[in-house]
Motif scaffolding. Structure first.
Motif, PDB file in Angstrom:
ATOM      1  N   ALA A   1      40.787  38.810  40.609  1.00 39.90           N
ATOM      2  CA  ALA A   1      41.908  38.015  40.088  1.00 39.90           C
ATOM      3  C   ALA A   1      42.456  37.075  41.146  1.00 39.90           C
ATOM      4  O   ALA A   1      42.792  35.913  40.868  1.00 39.90           O
ATOM      5  CB  ALA A   1      43.004  38.953  39.577  1.00 39.90           C
ATOM      6  N   MET A   2      42.529  37.555  42.383  1.00 37.46           N
ATOM      7  CA  MET A   2      43.047  36.725  43.475  1.00 37.46           C
ATOM      8  C   MET A   2      42.134  35.526  43.723  1.00 37.46           C
ATOM      9  O   MET A   2      42.601  34.391  43.948  1.00 37.46           O
ATOM     10  CB  MET A   2      43.167  37.581  44.743  1.00 37.46           C
ATOM     11  N   GLY A   3      40.818  35.754  43.687  1.00 35.97           N
ATOM     12  CA  GLY A   3      39.879  34.655  43.863  1.00 35.97           C
ATOM     13  C   GLY A   3      40.004  33.618  42.755  1.00 35.97           C
ATOM     14  O   GLY A   3      39.935  32.408  43.008  1.00 35.97           O
ATOM     15  N   ALA A   4      40.209  34.081  41.517  1.00 35.45           N
ATOM     16  CA  ALA A   4      40.377  33.159  40.399  1.00 35.45           C
ATOM     17  C   ALA A   4      41.654  32.341  40.552  1.00 35.45           C
ATOM     18  O   ALA A   4      41.671  31.129  40.264  1.00 35.45           O
ATOM     19  CB  ALA A   4      40.400  33.942  39.082  1.00 35.45           C
ATOM     20  N   VAL A   5      42.716  32.988  40.996  1.00 34.92           N
ATOM     21  CA  VAL A   5      43.984  32.284  41.212  1.00 34.92           C
ATOM     22  C   VAL A   5      43.804  31.180  42.259  1.00 34.92           C
ATOM     23  O   VAL A   5      44.267  30.036  42.081  1.00 34.92           O
ATOM     24  CB  VAL A   5      45.077  33.275  41.655  1.00 34.92           C
ATOM     25  N   ALA A   6      43.127  31.513  43.350  1.00 35.46           N
ATOM     26  CA  ALA A   6      42.929  30.529  44.428  1.00 35.46           C
ATOM     27  C   ALA A   6      42.109  29.334  43.946  1.00 35.46           C
ATOM     28  O   ALA A   6      42.335  28.200  44.381  1.00 35.46           O
ATOM     29  CB  ALA A   6      42.243  31.198  45.612  1.00 35.46           C
ATOM     30  N   TRP A   7      41.179  29.584  43.037  1.00 36.96           N
ATOM     31  CA  TRP A   7      40.309  28.515  42.570  1.00 36.96           C
ATOM     32  C   TRP A   7      40.972  27.646  41.504  1.00 36.96           C
ATOM     33  O   TRP A   7      40.728  26.433  41.439  1.00 36.96           O
ATOM     34  CB  TRP A   7      39.027  29.138  42.004  1.00 36.96           C
ATOM     35  N   LEU A   8      41.864  28.236  40.704  1.00 36.87           N
ATOM     36  CA  LEU A   8      42.380  27.535  39.533  1.00 36.87           C
ATOM     37  C   LEU A   8      43.794  27.009  39.683  1.00 36.87           C
ATOM     38  O   LEU A   8      44.213  26.154  38.884  1.00 36.87           O
ATOM     39  CB  LEU A   8      42.321  28.466  38.306  1.00 36.87           C
ATOM     40  N   THR A   9      44.574  27.518  40.636  1.00 41.00           N
ATOM     41  CA  THR A   9      45.980  27.112  40.742  1.00 41.00           C
ATOM     42  C   THR A   9      46.298  26.665  42.160  1.00 41.00           C
ATOM     43  O   THR A   9      45.479  26.791  43.078  1.00 41.00           O
ATOM     44  CB  THR A   9      46.912  28.280  40.362  1.00 41.00           C
ATOM     45  N   GLU A  10      47.506  26.165  42.340  1.00 36.45           N
ATOM     46  CA  GLU A  10      47.936  25.735  43.673  1.00 36.45           C
ATOM     47  C   GLU A  10      49.452  25.762  43.749  1.00 36.45           C
ATOM     48  O   GLU A  10      50.150  25.975  42.752  1.00 36.45           O
ATOM     49  CB  GLU A  10      47.420  24.331  43.982  1.00 36.45           C
ATOM     50  N   GLY A  11      49.969  25.563  44.956  1.00 38.06           N
ATOM     51  CA  GLY A  11      51.406  25.506  45.179  1.00 38.06           C
ATOM     52  C   GLY A  11      52.095  26.846  45.061  1.00 38.06           C
ATOM     53  O   GLY A  11      51.506  27.901  45.287  1.00 38.06           O
ATOM     54  N   THR A  12      53.368  26.792  44.666  1.00 35.95           N
ATOM     55  CA  THR A  12      54.185  28.005  44.568  1.00 35.95           C
ATOM     56  C   THR A  12      53.621  28.983  43.539  1.00 35.95           C
ATOM     57  O   THR A  12      53.640  30.199  43.750  1.00 35.95           O
ATOM     58  CB  THR A  12      55.632  27.635  44.189  1.00 35.95           C
ATOM     59  N   LEU A  13      53.097  28.451  42.437  1.00 39.19           N
ATOM     60  CA  LEU A  13      52.516  29.332  41.411  1.00 39.19           C
ATOM     61  C   LEU A  13      51.343  30.119  41.989  1.00 39.19           C
ATOM     62  O   LEU A  13      51.239  31.340  41.775  1.00 39.19           O
ATOM     63  CB  LEU A  13      52.054  28.495  40.217  1.00 39.19           C
ATOM     64  N   ALA A  14      50.465  29.445  42.708  1.00 38.55           N
ATOM     65  CA  ALA A  14      49.319  30.133  43.308  1.00 38.55           C
ATOM     66  C   ALA A  14      49.790  31.194  44.295  1.00 38.55           C
ATOM     67  O   ALA A  14      49.279  32.326  44.299  1.00 38.55           O
ATOM     68  CB  ALA A  14      48.414  29.125  44.014  1.00 38.55           C
ATOM     69  N   GLY A  15      50.775  30.844  45.119  1.00 38.87           N
ATOM     70  CA  GLY A  15      51.276  31.803  46.099  1.00 38.87           C
ATOM     71  C   GLY A  15      51.876  33.031  45.439  1.00 38.87           C
ATOM     72  O   GLY A  15      51.617  34.169  45.855  1.00 38.87           O
TER      73      GLY A  15
END
Length: 438
Positions: free
Chosen positions: A120-134
């Motif tokens: 899930a963390m890898g998917a978040v890093a690939w698909l989102t950015e900024g405060t939401l990703a963090g």
């Protein structure tokens, strides 16, 4: 399950056993399966140790958060959440685990959950950015840490039931050495083929690789032959958890161990400040690879030695390792302050010191893991592990205040302060009862 002859021979060689196998402090029916169980747990622990290196919050996750544009305030929570998040809930987890006569399934569940969190963390890093990703990465890290707590409580209990006393230190040591050599190879690869500063795909793939390691560890762990354990005292709920905290008041040796362990956190907490001292010299990216290699070498070269010594006296290992880490700090700060080394060599003082600190931390970690297993004995093992880890989790959360203190006294001042704390831990460990020699 009968032990394979080759594993039996290798185990006897590692343990210096010839005819009579030692099976102290485990059920007699588990004696036949000791070699197979030993090497399965070495393999699983080494796999997760490498996974920890690939997903280290001080390196991989911090860089990843920076690349996705996460706020600094979120990045500052990586290490406290990773470490304390796996420890604090253990006081409550242990009450549930005590209901189960077989605990390896809990470890497997925790390992699978950690793998899922990393995916899930890898998917978040690939698909989102900024405060939401963090924020999403932090949420995944919380889930990862909670699952890690399951493995911590269940894993030590399984070791205590399947590996004899005076053999557990070598298990942790061998696993640490294997993970250390693999980490060394990873650090060397990063120096030779450094990823790009904005290579999000690389770090996402690294997280997926870490998930694969936890999946492999779960598959290996499922083959362990575990004997049913005691289930009495397995009430759940907050009342049962707080009853376990009474161990700190009623059990003096255990209380001293927990306090000493808290003080000996200095070997882990000092590490970032050695890196900061090197950064103050404007060291390049190559120096980061040198720190990774130093860390890998420290674990791979020292873990087996510490493990063998811990089987003789885990208390002496804690004391010696704490003294090594604590006495080195003032020496490094003095050399840095006086500037007696040539400029070309000065920057390399810190990776060398980082290596020595890694050796000391490996000794403290293996010594305290072995000591708590030997101190607890049979039915109290999960309680001892849960209480001590929960208390240490609270201490780790409070260490976030050190960041404020560091702005006042600098990285060198923090190294000196933590060295004094570690020295106090070594002195307190002198008062712990000797266990492994008897």
């Amino acid at each position: 399950m009968a032990t394979r002859p080759d594993l039996d021979t290798l185990y006897n060689a590692l343990m210096d056993e010839e005819d009579a196998r030692s099976c102290a402090d485990i059920p007699g029916s588990a004696c036949t399966n000791v070699p197979t169980n030993f090497f399965r747990q070495v393999t699983a622990t080494a796999l997760t140790g490498l996974g920890d290196a690939l997903t280290n919050p001080k390196t991989t996750l911090a860089w990843l958060m920076g690349m996705v544009g996460a706020p600094v305030a979120l990045i500052a929570w990586l290490v406290p959440i990773r470490e304390s998040g796996s420890m604090l809930p253990q006081l409550f987890i242990a009450a549930q685990i005590r209901h189960l006569p077989l605990r390896k399934g809990v470890w497997i569940l925790g390992s699978l959950a950690q793998a899922l969190a990393l995916v899930a963390m890898g998917a978040v890093a690939w698909l989102t950015e900024g405060t939401l990703a963090g924020a999403l990465i932090i949420a995944c890290l919380i889930a990862f840490s909670l699952a890690r707590g399951l493995c911590s409580v269940a894993g030590k209990d399984v070791i205590g039931k399947t590996v004899p006393k005076r053999r557990r230190g070598r298990l942790n040591g061998l696993a640490g050495s294997i993970a250390g050599w693999l980490t060394l190879a990873f650090g060397a690869a990063c120096m030779i083929w450094p990823p790009g500063d904005e290579d999000t795909l690389f770090y996402s793939a690294l997280l997926l690789g870490g998930a694969a390691l936890w999946l492999a560890a779960a598959w290996v762990f499922r083959g362990i032959e575990e004997e049913p354990g005691a289930t009495e005292g397995g009430r759940n709920g907050i009342a049962a958890a707080f009853e376990r905290l009474q161990l700190l008041r009623s059990d003096a040796p255990f209380r001293r161990f927990v306090i000493a362990r808290a003080l000996l956190l200095c070997t882990a907490l000092s590490a970032p400040f050695y890196v900061l001292m090197a950064q103050e010299l404007h060291s390049g990216v190559g120096m980061l690879g040198a720190f990774l290699i130093a860390n890998g070498l420290a674990g791979s070269l020292s873990s087996m030695v510490w493990g063998r010594l811990a089987d003789q006296s885990s208390r002496q290992v804690m004391i010696s390792a704490a003294l090594l880490g604590s006495l080195m700090g003032p020496v490094v700060v003095l050399i840095d302050y006086l500037g007696v080394l040539p400029e070309a060599l000065h920057a390399w003082l810190f990776p060398v010191a980082f290596f020595v600190l890694g050796v000391a931390h490996s000794g403290v970690r293996i010594g305290r893991k072995t000591y708590v297993l030997d101190l607890a004995g049979g039915t109290r093992r999960s309680d001892y592990v849960a209480v001590s880890n929960s208390v240490i989790g609270l201490v780790l959360l409070s260490t976030g205040l050190f960041g404020l203190l560091g702005t006042l006294i600098g990285a060198g001042g923090m190294v000196l302060l933590l060295s004094l704390i570690g020295l106090a831990g070594a002195i307190l460990a002198l008062r712990l009862p000797e266990l492994s020699m008897y």
